[in-house]
Design a protein around this motif. Structure first.
Motif, PDB file in Angstrom:
ATOM      1  N   SER A 134       0.833  -1.216   0.000  1.00  0.00           N
ATOM      2  CA  SER A 134       0.000   0.000   0.000  1.00  0.00           C
ATOM      3  C   SER A 134       0.861   1.256   0.000  1.00  0.00           C
ATOM      4  O   SER A 134       0.552   2.242  -0.673  1.00  0.00           O
ATOM      5  CB  SER A 134      -0.908   0.025   1.232  1.00  0.00           C
ATOM      6  N   ASP A 276       0.082  -2.694 -11.146  1.00  0.00           N
ATOM      7  CA  ASP A 276       0.233  -3.202  -9.787  1.00  0.00           C
ATOM      8  C   ASP A 276       0.549  -4.693  -9.857  1.00  0.00           C
ATOM      9  O   ASP A 276      -0.317  -5.510 -10.177  1.00  0.00           O
ATOM     10  CB  ASP A 276      -1.069  -2.939  -9.003  1.00  0.00           C
ATOM     11  N   LYS A 305       5.156  -7.886  -1.600  1.00  0.00           N
ATOM     12  CA  LYS A 305       4.962  -9.287  -1.194  1.00  0.00           C
ATOM     13  C   LYS A 305       6.151 -10.214  -1.448  1.00  0.00           C
ATOM     14  O   LYS A 305       7.083 -10.268  -0.667  1.00  0.00           O
ATOM     15  CB  LYS A 305       3.711  -9.860  -1.893  1.00  0.00           C
TER      16      LYS A 305
HETATM   17  C1  LIG Z   1      -2.712  -6.222  -6.081  1.00  0.00           C
HETATM   18  C2  LIG Z   1      -2.428  -5.689  -4.722  1.00  0.00           C
HETATM   19  N1  LIG Z   1      -2.107  -4.398  -4.572  1.00  0.00           N
HETATM   20  C3  LIG Z   1      -1.830  -3.879  -3.368  1.00  0.00           C
HETATM   21  C4  LIG Z   1      -1.874  -4.645  -2.228  1.00  0.00           C
HETATM   22  C5  LIG Z   1      -1.550  -4.037  -0.908  1.00  0.00           C
HETATM   23  O1  LIG Z   1      -0.360  -4.526  -0.418  1.00  0.00           O
HETATM   24  P1  LIG Z   1      -0.073  -4.568   1.159  1.00  0.00           P
HETATM   25  O2  LIG Z   1      -1.110  -5.497   1.740  1.00  0.00           O
HETATM   26  O3  LIG Z   1       1.326  -5.088   1.286  1.00  0.00           O
HETATM   27  O4  LIG Z   1      -0.222  -3.183   1.667  1.00  0.00           O
HETATM   28  C6  LIG Z   1      -2.215  -6.001  -2.336  1.00  0.00           C
HETATM   29  C7  LIG Z   1      -2.311  -6.843  -1.141  1.00  0.00           C
HETATM   30  O5  LIG Z   1      -2.978  -7.855  -1.111  1.00  0.00           O
HETATM   31  C8  LIG Z   1      -2.502  -6.532  -3.610  1.00  0.00           C
HETATM   32  O6  LIG Z   1      -2.843  -7.809  -3.769  1.00  0.00           O
END
Ligand SMILES: Cc1ncc(COP(=O)(O)O)c(C=O)c1O
Length: 476
Positions: A134, A276, A305
């Motif tokens: 995020s 993304d 991730k």
């Molecule tokens: C496609 C996508 N974007 C953004 C995020 C957000 O990442 P984070 O949970 O590490 O903040 C996620 C998390 O599941 C995701 O799957």
């Protein structure tokens, strides 16, 4: 339990004793942990003690085959020896350093990512690191808004998910994530994604992809459609945020023509393409970046991730030089204490080297095809399976009402998850549990993201366990 929580609080003296039972821990959790995360999506949160390869273990030593691997953060298996060794080495050498100083792992990691992107997309660029997905999305929003002279409006997809910080949730389709907190930034304009299984009947996957692009292109036909000034030849929108394969949206795979056609519309109207890859990157789909399947060049890629195999948090954004060069994005544009932390960058660097040295493309496509065959067989046998699909090892199984194999059934899929977590499914004289994740527009899709290192024996076990779980929730 009583003895712990009835004791008069004396600061840190009131720390509970170690070795509490599972029920005592859950009692404490109910009182002392915020329930604002996703743990309490289920009524009976699960505690795990240990992990190895494709398996999680509870306190009783029961083994659970994990088919979601921390939402695809642990692509290379739990306790991956090579990656864990990198963490240990860094721990003994330079585990901490303030983010205003440099360490070699950050520089080498950025260079690997940027050179790879330059080779694949023909654009020079740079990498900016942060801690979680995020936060990296937030950084990308800054890059876009800055490059587009403060334009703050974005396009994004229905079914898209980009995180839950205020900026990221503004471009995430679910109003559920915004309802209580209001708007801090501008909410994206959400555009339909070619979700063919639930698209209009009578159209091929490609026709539906084309149809979705045409619907989007229509916005630019006249100034009265709200996004385009034909006199200035300027869009009010700065960028389109896409997940090439929708993650939380239910592992929806678009047709091959979709992004090429969409990109033409974006280019014609000066709109950036921000990809993304937080969930689908790092070979989940058989390529480093899932967008590589679709023949378009992104302006920026956001990742997170699995870059550290779920170890020390690290995320980041690669952007074309025009968006991120030091003149336009000068020192101090964004900062976080833990960004580019040495532990995270060290393990990410080792992970990138491992990806360079191993033919993950071949391995993932072969294993994915094998698993998909198993899922197709289940679909033939169980009317509750409406759709199965997959790209590499991002696989989906859409669970529906048995009378039409189409009406979404969240209730059945919830029961499947609960049955898996009981840990009592007998296969070959041994008892197993099964860890599943649910996604999808109707929360009725089993989104399968197994370890890329899963063995053939474990894949056979996965299909058998799914079979047993589906027998339990009803064959009809
Ligand atoms: C496609 C996508 N974007 C953004 C995020 C957000 O990442 P984070 O949970 O590490 O903040 C996620 C998390 O599941 C995701 O799957």
């Amino acid at each position: 339990m009583q003895k712990v929580i009835s004791r008069p609080p004396r600061g840190l003296d009131a720390t509970p004793p170690e070795g509490l039972s599972e029920s005592e821990l859950l009692e404490l959790e109910a009182i002392y942990c915020s329930h604002g995360d996703t743990v309490h999506y289920t009524n009976t949160p699960k505690i795990f003690e240990r992990a190895e390869g494709s398996f999680l273990y509870d306190a009783a030593g029961k083994e659970y085959l994990d088919l979601q691997m921390w939402y695809s953060a642990v692509n290379f298996g739990y306790r991956n020896e090579r990656l864990n060794a990198a963490v240990r080495r860094q721990l003994d050498r330079l585990p901490q350093v303030a983010s205003q100083y440099l360490h070699r792992e950050k520089i080498e990691l950025a260079a690997i990512i940027a050179r790879d992107a330059e080779q694949k997309f023909g654009s020079k660029g740079r990498v900016h690191f942060n801690v979680g997905g995020s936060q990296a999305v937030e950084d990308s929003l800054k890059l876009v808004r800055n490059f587009k002279n403060g334009k703050s409006l974005m396009f994004a997809f229905e079914g898209g998910y980009h995180g839950r910080t205020l900026g990221a949730s503004a471009i995430t389709s679910s109003y559920r994530y915004r309802r209580r907190y209001g708007h801090f930034g501008d909410r994206a304009h959400f555009v339909p994604f070619p979700y063919h299984f639930r698209g209009p009947k009578g159209m091929s996957k490609e026709e539906y992809g084309h149809h979705c692009v045409m619907q989007f292109a229509r916005l630019f036909e006249s100034e009265y459609n709200g996004v385009w000034d034909p006199k200035a030849a300027e869009a009010e929108y700065a960028a389109f945020y896409v997940e090439p394969i929708q993650g939380t949206g239910g592992y929806v795979i678009p047709p091959k023509n979709f992004f090429v056609e969409l990109k033409r519309v974006l280019d014609a109207h000066g709109i950036l393409l921000i990809v993304d890859e937080i969930q689908m990157g790092f070979y989940r789909t058989g390529k480093l970046w899932s967008i590589e399947h679709f023949g378009v060049k992104p302006d920026a890629i956001v990742f997170g991730k699995a870059i550290t195999n779920g170890l020390n948090p690290l995320a980041g954004v690669w952007a074309r030089e025009e968006l991120i060069n030091p003149e336009i994005f000068p020192p101090g544009s964004t900062h976080s204490t833990f960004n580019a932390n040495p532990m995270g960058t060290a393990v990410a660097l080792e992970a990138m080297k491992m990806m360079r040295e191993t033919d993950y493309e071949k391995l993932v496509m072969e294993k994915g095809a094998y698993l998909l065959k198993g899922l197709e067989d289940l679909k033939r046998r169980y009317p509750i399976v409406g759709d199965v699909d997959g790209l590499g090892m991002a696989l989906r199984m859409e669970i529906c009402e048995p009378h039409d194999s189409f009406t979404p059934s969240k209730a059945i899929v919830d029961r499947m998850v609960d049955e898996g977590l009981k840990g009592d499914i007998e296969v070959g004289g041994r008892k197993y549990g099964l860890v599943l994740d649910i996604g999808g527009y109707y929360k009725n899709v089993v989104t399968l993201a197994p370890s890329l290192h899963i063995t053939k024996h474990e894949m056979d076990l996965a299909i058998k366990l799914l079979d047993c779980v589906m027998q339990r929730v009803g064959r009809t």
